[in-house]
Motif scaffolding. Structure first.
Motif, PDB file in Angstrom:
ATOM      1  N   VAL A 155       0.822  -1.228   0.000  1.00 38.77           N
ATOM      2  CA  VAL A 155       0.000   0.000   0.000  1.00 38.77           C
ATOM      3  C   VAL A 155       0.850   1.269   0.000  1.00 38.77           C
ATOM      4  CG1 VAL A 155      -1.923  -1.151   1.160  1.00 38.77           C
ATOM      5  CG2 VAL A 155      -0.225   0.069   2.528  1.00 38.77           C
ATOM      6  N   LYS A 156       2.153   1.105  -0.040  1.00 39.12           N
ATOM      7  CA  LYS A 156       3.079   2.244   0.063  1.00 39.12           C
ATOM      8  C   LYS A 156       2.756   3.340  -0.944  1.00 39.12           C
ATOM      9  CE  LYS A 156       8.023   3.329  -0.218  1.00 39.12           C
ATOM     10  NZ  LYS A 156       9.385   2.770  -0.407  1.00 39.12           N
ATOM     11  N   ASN A 157       2.583   2.973  -2.204  1.00 37.95           N
ATOM     12  CA  ASN A 157       2.324   3.978  -3.249  1.00 37.95           C
ATOM     13  C   ASN A 157       1.022   4.723  -3.001  1.00 37.95           C
ATOM     14  OD1 ASN A 157       4.688   3.279  -4.498  1.00 37.95           O
ATOM     15  ND2 ASN A 157       3.733   1.934  -6.012  1.00 37.95           N
ATOM     16  N   ILE A 158       0.014   3.999  -2.504  1.00 36.76           N
ATOM     17  CA  ILE A 158      -1.286   4.619  -2.216  1.00 36.76           C
ATOM     18  C   ILE A 158      -1.139   5.620  -1.072  1.00 36.76           C
ATOM     19  CG2 ILE A 158      -3.605   4.178  -1.296  1.00 36.76           C
ATOM     20  CD1 ILE A 158      -3.529   1.485  -2.804  1.00 36.76           C
ATOM     21  N   LEU A 159      -0.461   5.202   0.008  1.00 36.36           N
ATOM     22  CA  LEU A 159      -0.312   6.080   1.173  1.00 36.36           C
ATOM     23  C   LEU A 159       0.580   7.283   0.851  1.00 36.36           C
ATOM     24  CD1 LEU A 159       0.001   3.515   4.118  1.00 36.36           C
ATOM     25  CD2 LEU A 159      -2.039   4.673   3.259  1.00 36.36           C
ATOM     26  N   GLU A 160       1.623   7.054   0.071  1.00 34.63           N
ATOM     27  CA  GLU A 160       2.510   8.169  -0.290  1.00 34.63           C
ATOM     28  C   GLU A 160       1.789   9.197  -1.150  1.00 34.63           C
ATOM     29  OE1 GLU A 160       6.098   6.577  -2.003  1.00 34.63           O
ATOM     30  OE2 GLU A 160       6.989   6.194  -0.019  1.00 34.63           O
ATOM     31  N   ALA A 161       0.916   8.721  -2.027  1.00 32.24           N
ATOM     32  CA  ALA A 161       0.144   9.657  -2.867  1.00 32.24           C
ATOM     33  C   ALA A 161      -0.868  10.433  -2.028  1.00 32.24           C
ATOM     34  CB  ALA A 161      -0.582   8.885  -3.970  1.00 32.24           C
ATOM     35  N   THR A 162      -1.383   9.805  -0.977  1.00 34.55           N
ATOM     36  CA  THR A 162      -2.440  10.403  -0.148  1.00 34.55           C
ATOM     37  C   THR A 162      -1.897  11.388   0.879  1.00 34.55           C
ATOM     38  OG1 THR A 162      -3.679   8.335  -0.390  1.00 34.55           O
ATOM     39  CG2 THR A 162      -4.384   9.824   1.369  1.00 34.55           C
ATOM     40  N   ALA A 163      -0.674  11.146   1.356  1.00 36.63           N
ATOM     41  CA  ALA A 163      -0.109  11.922   2.467  1.00 36.63           C
ATOM     42  C   ALA A 163       0.260  13.345   2.045  1.00 36.63           C
ATOM     43  CB  ALA A 163       1.138  11.212   2.999  1.00 36.63           C
ATOM     44  N   ALA A 164       0.435  14.204   3.065  1.00 37.10           N
ATOM     45  CA  ALA A 164       0.975  15.555   2.832  1.00 37.10           C
ATOM     46  C   ALA A 164       2.373  15.425   2.227  1.00 37.10           C
ATOM     47  CB  ALA A 164       1.039  16.315   4.154  1.00 37.10           C
ATOM     48  N   GLN A 165       2.753  16.389   1.413  1.00 33.78           N
ATOM     49  CA  GLN A 165       4.043  16.353   0.726  1.00 33.78           C
ATOM     50  C   GLN A 165       4.934  17.495   1.208  1.00 33.78           C
ATOM     51  OE1 GLN A 165       4.447  13.744  -1.602  1.00 33.78           O
ATOM     52  NE2 GLN A 165       2.367  13.149  -0.997  1.00 33.78           N
ATOM     53  N   THR A 166       6.218  17.197   1.486  1.00 36.56           N
ATOM     54  CA  THR A 166       7.185  18.241   1.843  1.00 36.56           C
ATOM     55  C   THR A 166       8.421  18.070   0.970  1.00 36.56           C
ATOM     56  OG1 THR A 166       8.448  16.968   3.477  1.00 36.56           O
ATOM     57  CG2 THR A 166       6.424  18.032   4.256  1.00 36.56           C
ATOM     58  N   GLU A 167       9.366  18.985   1.118  1.00 31.38           N
ATOM     59  CA  GLU A 167      10.616  18.887   0.352  1.00 31.38           C
ATOM     60  C   GLU A 167      11.400  17.623   0.729  1.00 31.38           C
ATOM     61  OE1 GLU A 167      13.305  21.663   3.370  1.00 31.38           O
ATOM     62  OE2 GLU A 167      12.616  22.498   1.465  1.00 31.38           O
ATOM     63  N   ASP A 168      11.119  17.073   1.915  1.00 28.94           N
ATOM     64  CA  ASP A 168      11.794  15.850   2.352  1.00 28.94           C
ATOM     65  C   ASP A 168      11.055  14.582   1.945  1.00 28.94           C
ATOM     66  OD1 ASP A 168      13.846  17.276   3.644  1.00 28.94           O
ATOM     67  OD2 ASP A 168      12.617  17.542   5.426  1.00 28.94           O
ATOM     68  N   GLY A 169       9.899  14.745   1.279  1.00 29.03           N
ATOM     69  CA  GLY A 169       9.144  13.584   0.834  1.00 29.03           C
ATOM     70  C   GLY A 169       7.756  13.529   1.442  1.00 29.03           C
TER      71      GLY A 169
END
Length: 472
Positions: A155-169
């Motif tokens: 589910v990593k790709n799903i959660l990464e797309a859903t989460a807040a984004q910063t310059e650190d990822g």
């Protein structure tokens, strides 16, 4: 045929569940949704989710059949028995290797139990803290998953797309095994309690001692937020300038001073006691909420004892107050990180505290400028004894602690309760005291209970015959 099925499902269509589904749909994911009350699902699909990548389902069997394998299902239901009930109802329709993600504020011991029970059935489980409230769920929350690592990879790709984004990822990472995700969220909420109480105590000083209006306070908190860049400070200055539509009064003045709590702050305090870790600022914040809730008792007692609130303080006091809030906020983070550090070893979580600070940098309630230096501090030294001695904060403490001391000593004379500000100072003073009076406590314990003691001058365990019990 599997390619035509949906990527993930969300169960629970309260606002958090709806917003999370909309967030995922906006990232190109195909989402199935379900709510026990079918009408709520229908209304959501026809209104907020209209023409989005979201499919309403009206039975758990239909929900499960709508998903690609292995199925990925997020539960956004009330913590406690409702989570167990939904899992129990889902199980007949699931296959081995399917994934359940509990996205609620579940108690970490419940998460451990569910993880073990589902593991025996071949179902993969992630206990996942989600912070950011309704806005974060829609626009990108901080996501704290723990549990089955292979499930996280799925589910990593799903959660990464859903989460807040910063310059650190993206503000998500695999935290560790078992209940690590929900434990981190629990401590996050403990820190949140403390910061909210510290801001509230500062507000109370401003209105009662400095006689400031909500509008004036709003301007000050907005200016101070240049130092904090904090979500909680941001909403504070917005609240203070908000007018009540009915009365035209500042809305803060018409809201009853009785705060509620859902238990996550209390859990942090309870577990800290079990682990023998001192988190007095967080503890004081939980106690303050409890005390606020007994409004009738406070009115009755307040009519008997009047407290002095009139004080003459010069303009420099506001600068002391600024420093007091700044440094006590760092102490709230320090307490939380210390609890995580000890719990990680005790429960085998193997937490990376630098990564914990990184995923809190955006999308969550305790996001602030302090998280970047906290991240650096634990990256340099994962076994850092305490944030208060880190290179990132040492100079702040040397400069600002005298002003916290000034605020606490002055405000105590005014009879205004400042439990978290006082506790933050006591935490610092206790940690930096080479000598504490616990030697007397050990003597007392040995006197009445023969509990023994250690000595300064030689090794070993000792007991003194304080009372001549043989001649009684």
């Amino acid at each position: 045929m599997d390619q035509q099925k949906n990527d993930i499902a969300v169960i629970g269509m309260a606002v958090m569940g709806q917003n999370l589904a909309l967030n995922m749909g906006s990232k190109g994911l195909k989402v199935s949704v379900y709510n026990r009350t079918s009408e709520k699902t229908k209304r959501f699909v026809e209104e907020r989710a209209k023409n989005k990548n979201i499919q309403g389902t009206y039975s758990l069997e239909e929900l499960v059949n709508s998903l690609k394998t292995p199925r990925k299902i997020i539960l956004m239901v009330k913590a406690g028995k409702p989570v167990d009930d939904v899992i129990e109802e889902l199980l007949p329709y699931l296959n081995k290797e399917d994934i359940i993600i509990d996205g609620g504020n579940s108690y970490y011991k419940d998460t451990d139990r569910r993880y073990e029970e589902l593991h025996k059935k071949g179902i993969r489980f992630l206990g996942t803290g989600i912070s950011g409230g309704e806005y974060g769920a829609l626009h990108g929350p901080s996501i704290m998953p723990g549990g089955d690592e292979s499930a996280y990879e799925e589910v990593k790709n799903i959660l990464e797309a859903t989460a807040a984004q910063t310059e650190d990822g993206p503000c998500v990472t695999y935290l560790g095994p078992k209940s690590s995700g929900h434990y981190v969220k629990m401590v996050h909420n403990g820190i949140e309690y403390a910061i909210m109480e510290l801001i509230a105590e500062t507000y109370d000083i401003m209105r009662k001692v400095l006689k400031m209006t909500p509008q004036d306070m709003s301007k000050v908190f907005k200016e101070w937020n240049e130092d904090h860049k904090s979500y909680l400070m941001e909403i504070t200055y917005k609240i203070l300038e908000w007018k009540d539509e009915e009365t035209g009064q500042p809305i803060v003045d018409v809201i009853l001073d009785s705060a509620k709590q859902k238990g996550t702050g209390k859990w942090s305090v309870q577990d800290a006691l079990d682990l023998n870790i001192s988190i007095p600022t967080i503890n004081a914040a939980v106690n303050a909420r409890t005390l606020s809730s007994i409004k009738d008792e406070r009115i009755r007692i307040g009519e008997i004892y009047e407290t002095p609130t009139e004080m003459n303080l010069d303009e420099s006091f506001i600068n002391s107050l600024r420093d007091a809030l700044y440094i006590s906020t760092i102490i709230a983070y320090a307490e939380g990180m210390k609890l995580l550090q000890v719990a990680s070893k005790e429960y085998g979580y193997n937490l990376d505290l630098s990564e914990v600070a990184r995923i809190w940098e955006d999308g969550c309630i305790i996001r602030s400028t302090f998280l970047k230096p906290i991240q650096r501090a634990f990256k340099k030294d994962p076994n850092l004894v305490n944030l208060i001695i880190s290179d990132e904060f040492k100079s702040d403490f040397k400069k600002k602690i005298p002003n916290l001391r000034e605020v606490v000593s002055q405000i105590k004379k005014a009879g205004i309760p400042i439990p978290s500000l006082s506790s933050a100072l006591d935490y610092f003073d206790g940690l930096s005291s080479k000598e504490l009076p616990a030697n007397l406590i050990q003597a007392q314990r040995d006197y009445f209970g023969a509990h023994t003691y250690e000595r300064r001058d030689k090794e070993g365990i000792f007991h003194t015959e304080w009372q001549d019990i043989h001649n009684i």
